[in-house]
Design a protein around this motif. Structure first.
Motif, short mmCIF file in Angstrom:
data_model
loop_
_atom_site.label_atom_id
_atom_site.label_comp_id
_atom_site.label_asym_id
_atom_site.label_seq_id
_atom_site.Cartn_x
_atom_site.Cartn_y
_atom_site.Cartn_z
N SER A 181 0.69 -1.03 0.24
CA SER A 181 0.27 0.03 -0.13
C SER A 181 1.03 1.19 0.01
O SER A 181 1.27 1.98 1.12
CB SER A 181 -1.05 -0.12 1.25
N PRO A 182 1.36 1.75 -1.23
CA PRO A 182 2.01 2.90 -1.28
C PRO A 182 1.49 4.06 -0.73
O PRO A 182 0.23 4.05 -0.71
CB PRO A 182 2.39 3.20 -2.77
N ASP A 183 2.27 4.91 0.04
CA ASP A 183 1.50 6.21 0.72
C ASP A 183 1.26 7.25 -0.28
O ASP A 183 2.30 7.90 -1.01
CB ASP A 183 2.37 6.70 1.85
N PRO A 184 0.20 7.55 -0.69
CA PRO A 184 -0.23 8.70 -1.66
C PRO A 184 0.25 9.93 -1.39
O PRO A 184 0.99 10.57 -1.99
CB PRO A 184 -1.69 8.69 -1.88
N GLU A 185 0.21 10.33 -0.11
CA GLU A 185 0.77 11.69 0.34
C GLU A 185 2.14 11.84 0.39
O GLU A 185 2.66 12.74 -0.09
CB GLU A 185 0.35 12.07 2.12
N LYS A 186 2.88 10.54 0.75
CA LYS A 186 4.09 10.93 0.64
C LYS A 186 4.77 10.69 -0.83
O LYS A 186 5.69 11.65 -1.13
CB LYS A 186 4.99 9.36 1.12
N TRP A 187 4.14 9.98 -1.81
CA TRP A 187 4.44 10.05 -3.20
C TRP A 187 4.11 11.71 -3.72
O TRP A 187 4.68 12.06 -4.60
CB TRP A 187 3.86 9.10 -3.93
N ARG A 188 3.04 12.15 -3.28
CA ARG A 188 2.52 13.53 -3.75
C ARG A 188 3.63 14.49 -3.32
O ARG A 188 4.06 15.35 -4.17
CB ARG A 188 1.28 13.97 -3.31
N LYS A 189 4.43 14.45 -2.24
CA LYS A 189 5.29 15.10 -1.78
C LYS A 189 6.57 15.11 -2.55
O LYS A 189 7.32 15.96 -3.11
CB LYS A 189 5.66 15.13 -0.35
N ILE A 190 6.95 13.71 -2.87
CA ILE A 190 8.18 13.20 -3.59
C ILE A 190 8.25 13.90 -4.92
O ILE A 190 8.95 14.52 -5.45
CB ILE A 190 8.26 11.64 -3.63
N LEU A 191 6.77 13.74 -5.69
CA LEU A 191 6.69 14.19 -7.03
C LEU A 191 6.23 15.78 -7.10
O LEU A 191 6.04 15.99 -8.33
CB LEU A 191 5.83 13.21 -7.57
N HIS A 192 6.15 16.41 -6.05
CA HIS A 192 5.52 17.73 -6.05
C HIS A 192 4.34 17.93 -6.90
O HIS A 192 4.32 18.96 -7.52
CB HIS A 192 6.77 18.62 -6.73
N LEU A 193 3.50 17.08 -6.52
CA LEU A 193 2.06 17.25 -7.36
C LEU A 193 1.05 18.31 -6.65
O LEU A 193 1.16 18.57 -5.46
CB LEU A 193 1.45 15.81 -7.39
N GLU A 194 0.31 18.72 -7.54
CA GLU A 194 -0.79 19.67 -7.20
C GLU A 194 -2.06 18.92 -6.95
O GLU A 194 -1.99 17.88 -7.29
CB GLU A 194 -0.76 20.85 -8.11
N GLU A 195 -2.92 19.65 -5.94
CA GLU A 195 -4.00 18.88 -5.70
C GLU A 195 -4.98 18.31 -6.89
O GLU A 195 -5.61 17.36 -6.65
CB GLU A 195 -4.88 20.02 -4.84
N HIS A 196 -4.82 19.32 -8.05
CA HIS A 196 -5.86 18.57 -9.11
C HIS A 196 -5.33 17.46 -9.98
O HIS A 196 -6.12 16.61 -10.57
CB HIS A 196 -6.19 19.76 -10.20
N GLN A 197 -4.03 17.11 -9.74
CA GLN A 197 -3.50 15.98 -10.30
C GLN A 197 -3.82 14.57 -9.66
O GLN A 197 -3.54 14.36 -8.49
CB GLN A 197 -1.85 16.19 -10.66
N SER A 198 -4.03 13.74 -10.50
CA SER A 198 -4.45 12.37 -10.13
C SER A 198 -3.19 11.61 -9.83
O SER A 198 -2.40 11.32 -10.80
CB SER A 198 -5.49 11.65 -10.92
N LEU A 199 -3.28 10.58 -8.80
CA LEU A 199 -2.23 9.73 -8.52
C LEU A 199 -2.53 8.37 -8.60
O LEU A 199 -3.68 8.09 -7.74
CB LEU A 199 -1.20 10.32 -7.12
N PHE A 200 -1.80 7.64 -9.36
CA PHE A 200 -2.00 5.95 -9.16
C PHE A 200 -0.88 5.24 -9.05
O PHE A 200 0.34 6.02 -9.28
CB PHE A 200 -2.80 5.67 -10.32
N PHE A 201 -1.06 4.07 -8.88
CA PHE A 201 0.18 3.21 -8.62
C PHE A 201 -0.04 2.04 -9.20
O PHE A 201 -1.38 1.38 -9.29
CB PHE A 201 0.46 2.75 -7.05
#
Length: 315
Positions: A181-201
């Motif tokens: 279960s990769p941590d989405p919040e951790k990866w959002r910070k690693i990748l500098h993503l903005e709120e509107h961008q969708s993140l999947f694994f």
């Protein structure tokens, strides 16, 4: 230079084109190894039952020029190995190659209504700024986050990492089995993503073994406990790691990505195979496309040549 190029497009000083038809761009910021082809295949499976799908690729490594439709019986020299793999898996899907993506799209949209696609996938097109896609998907390798890498030639980045902000969807690929279960919040910070961008694994699923030459294959090799592995892909580590767990691996040969296997390369593979006559000889699905019409393959090697089919699944 990269920042200037993006500025010219962003400011409208270089023209970009939008289309009424949905266009999905699938790309990355690094050179190879993120899994564009299996992710393109995943999207095709999801869309083809409801849409008339077309795939446009530049056809990396092909010797032909201009626009060309890909047919199942083509040689990879003419259309590229990855477009050929997609066409052979999905014969009903229109696959075209052209380094000039706008010309390819215009050609497809000029087809008669019954043949015209209702959705177009642009393979490896994140850096192709001339086309403005409806949806932009960027793939990032779990093991090589882009903000921890460097531009070529010091690293594997082909574009500035800040360009990830132009993606609508980001998929972190090749998630290892031990990270359930990769941590989405951790990866959002690693990748500098903005709120509107969708993140999947996503994770690689290894499927079945298939003979490259079905009419000449000796089925006993499918069940051999020993194997020789060779690949011409960007990152063969997951491939090798998986097979080490299933076989007694007698040898591994690694070639460059999109390798055009020469007589000398085939001789290296054959010599290793001759040392272990009961071992299956296994390669990747992409490499299989480059071997089907290779005139240098001896019959004794053809009968033991297998490829491992892969798919990706979204976690």
């Amino acid at each position: 230079t990269l920042k200037l190029r993006h500025y010219l497009y962003d400011s409208g000083k270089i023209k970009s084109y939008k289309y009424d038809i949905p266009i999905i761009s699938i790309g990355n910021i690094t050179v190879g190894g993120t899994g564009k082809t299996p992710h393109t295949e995943l999207i095709i499976r999801e869309l083809m039952c409801k849409h008339k799908v077309a795939v446009v690729s530049r056809g990396y490594g092909r010797k032909t020029k201009g626009f060309r439709y890909v047919e199942t019986g083509d040689d990879f020299h003419d259309v590229g190995d990855e477009p050929l793999q997609i066409k052979r898996k999905f014969p009903s899907v229109t696959v075209a190659v052209d380094s000039y993506r706008k010309r390819a799209i215009d050609t497809l949209l000029s087809l008669p209504e019954g043949e015209r696609p209702t959705i177009i996938l642009l393979d490896d097109a994140f850096q192709h700024r001339e086309i403005v896609p409806s949806t932009s998907i960027v793939l990032v390798d779990y093991n090589r986050p882009i903000f921890q890498d460097s531009l070529l030639p010091l690293g594997r980045l082909r574009d500035i990492p800040q360009r990830i902000k132009a993606a609508d969807i980001v998929i972190v690929t090749k998630v290892p089995w031990y990270d359930e279960s990769p941590d989405p919040e951790k990866w959002r910070k690693i990748l500098h993503l903005e709120e509107h961008q969708s993140l999947f694994f996503s994770r690689i699923d290894y499927c079945d073994f298939h003979p490259i030459f079905p009419d000449e294959c000796d089925s006993r090799y499918v069940y051999s406990p020993k194997a020789i592995l060779f690949t011409g892909i960007a990152n063969n580590t997951p491939f090798v790691d998986y097979l080490v767990g299933k076989y007694q691996v007698m040898g591994v040969l690694k070639f460059a990505d999109h390798k055009n296997f020469t007589p000398f390369d085939i001789q290296r593979i054959s010599s290793l195979s001759d040392q272990y006559p009961t071992a299956a000889v296994i390669t990747s699905e992409k490499d299989a496309q480059r071997l089907r019409y290779n005139p240098d393959l001896p019959d004794r090697l053809k009968k033991k040549l297998l490829y491992l089919e892969i798919k990706v699944s979204i976690l």
